[in-house]
Design a protein around this motif. Structure first.
Motif, PDB file in Angstrom:
ATOM      1  N   LEU A 128      -5.357 -48.699  27.173  1.00 43.22           N
ATOM      2  CA  LEU A 128      -5.491 -47.413  26.490  1.00 43.22           C
ATOM      3  C   LEU A 128      -4.346 -47.177  25.510  1.00 43.22           C
ATOM      4  O   LEU A 128      -4.532 -46.573  24.448  1.00 43.22           O
ATOM      5  CB  LEU A 128      -5.535 -46.271  27.519  1.00 43.22           C
ATOM      6  N   ILE A 129      -3.167 -47.672  25.860  1.00 44.23           N
ATOM      7  CA  ILE A 129      -2.001 -47.471  25.006  1.00 44.23           C
ATOM      8  C   ILE A 129      -1.942 -48.505  23.881  1.00 44.23           C
ATOM      9  O   ILE A 129      -1.734 -48.181  22.711  1.00 44.23           O
ATOM     10  CB  ILE A 129      -0.703 -47.535  25.842  1.00 44.23           C
ATOM     11  N   GLU A 130      -2.123 -49.771  24.229  1.00 40.48           N
ATOM     12  CA  GLU A 130      -1.822 -50.844  23.288  1.00 40.48           C
ATOM     13  C   GLU A 130      -2.963 -51.200  22.343  1.00 40.48           C
ATOM     14  O   GLU A 130      -2.714 -51.639  21.214  1.00 40.48           O
ATOM     15  CB  GLU A 130      -1.365 -52.090  24.053  1.00 40.48           C
ATOM     16  N   VAL A 131      -4.207 -51.053  22.778  1.00 45.89           N
ATOM     17  CA  VAL A 131      -5.314 -51.429  21.900  1.00 45.89           C
ATOM     18  C   VAL A 131      -5.301 -50.629  20.597  1.00 45.89           C
ATOM     19  O   VAL A 131      -5.352 -51.215  19.497  1.00 45.89           O
ATOM     20  CB  VAL A 131      -6.673 -51.296  22.616  1.00 45.89           C
ATOM     21  N   PRO A 132      -5.211 -49.281  20.639  1.00 42.96           N
ATOM     22  CA  PRO A 132      -5.180 -48.531  19.377  1.00 42.96           C
ATOM     23  C   PRO A 132      -3.988 -48.903  18.490  1.00 42.96           C
ATOM     24  O   PRO A 132      -4.116 -48.962  17.266  1.00 42.96           O
ATOM     25  CB  PRO A 132      -5.089 -47.071  19.830  1.00 42.96           C
TER      26      PRO A 132
END
Length: 249
Positions: A128-132
């Protein structure tokens, strides 16, 4: 050789001689990696001893030397590292904050046993944090900058090929930190690195499976760089999600 645990004393001072006024709090401690790396004694400040012990304990946790569910006392670990018990207690308290161990009153510290659900939850939060962030970076960071990260990806592949879990964990975090650092957000780096570290211990996979998992995980780093260079957002999204949910690192 263990250091004198009393603050302000150096082992080479006379027993009845106090430290000179304004003298730094310096202890003569062996390097905590001890015989395993063949390093001899050296003079280090107290905070350096604590930091060395902390890194040695992290390596032992990731490498499976400290067994999930087992309780370890600070004095016993201090004897193992050749230091006084105080920096070991301080390091273990830090590991307790990180969730790697839990305090057992009057006994020591128990290595936490991660459940598959906990690992899945950590992977979900990381995604949730790193993909965007990675998708945003894929649109803006030039290909040449991504190419500079290839040595870090190669370092993970080298450690994976050796089956060296501890060095792989370090190289893996270094690669992910380098990628996320391009976002220029220090708070993001701190949060992501903490989640990453928590997902790395304790080791729960079987040794026969572990080597294959590490090799596959390392290969995804190179594939991710290729996708980032090509600005292929679809592949970046898929690779990052699978990297978190499909591996133990």
């Amino acid at each position: 050789m263990s250091a004198d645990p009393r603050p302000g004393r150096h082992p080479e001072q006379g027993r009845g001689t106090p430290p000179a006024p304004g003298a730094p709090d310096v202890h003569r401690e062996p390097d905590v990696h001890g015989e395993s790396v063949g390093l001899g004694p050296r003079t280090v400040r107290r905070h350096s001893v604590r930091g060395q012990v902390l890194e040695a304990l992290r390596t032992a946790l990731v490498g499976g030397e400290l067994v999930p569910g087992e309780v370890y006392s600070a004095p016993a670990l201090a004897d193992r590292f050749g230091v006084s018990a105080t920096p070991v207690r301080e390091a273990m308290q830090r590991l307790a904050v990180e969730g790697a161990v839990e305090v057992v009153p009057n006994r020591g510290f128990r290595v936490t046993e991660r459940t598959p659900r906990e690992l899945a939850e950590l992977a979900e939060i990381r995604a949730l944090i790193e993909v965007p962030v990675m998708l945003r970076l894929a649109r803006t960071v030039p290909a040449a900058r991504w190419a500079e990260l290839r040595p870090l990806a190669e370092a993970t592949a080298t450690a994976a090929a050796r089956g060296d879990r501890a060095h792989y964990a370090e190289a893996d975090r270094a690669f992910h930190r380098a990628v996320l650092s391009l976002a220029g957000n220090q708070q993001l780096l701190a949060v992501a690195d903490d989640l990453h570290r928590r997902s790395q211990w304790p080791l729960i996979s079987a040794p026969a499976l572990r080597h294959g998992v590490l090799v596959a995980d390392a290969a995804e780093h190179t594939a991710l760089l290729d996708a980032l260079i090509a600005q292929d957002l679809t592949v970046v999204r898929v690779l990052v999600r699978e990297h978190f949910t499909g591996s133990e690192c």
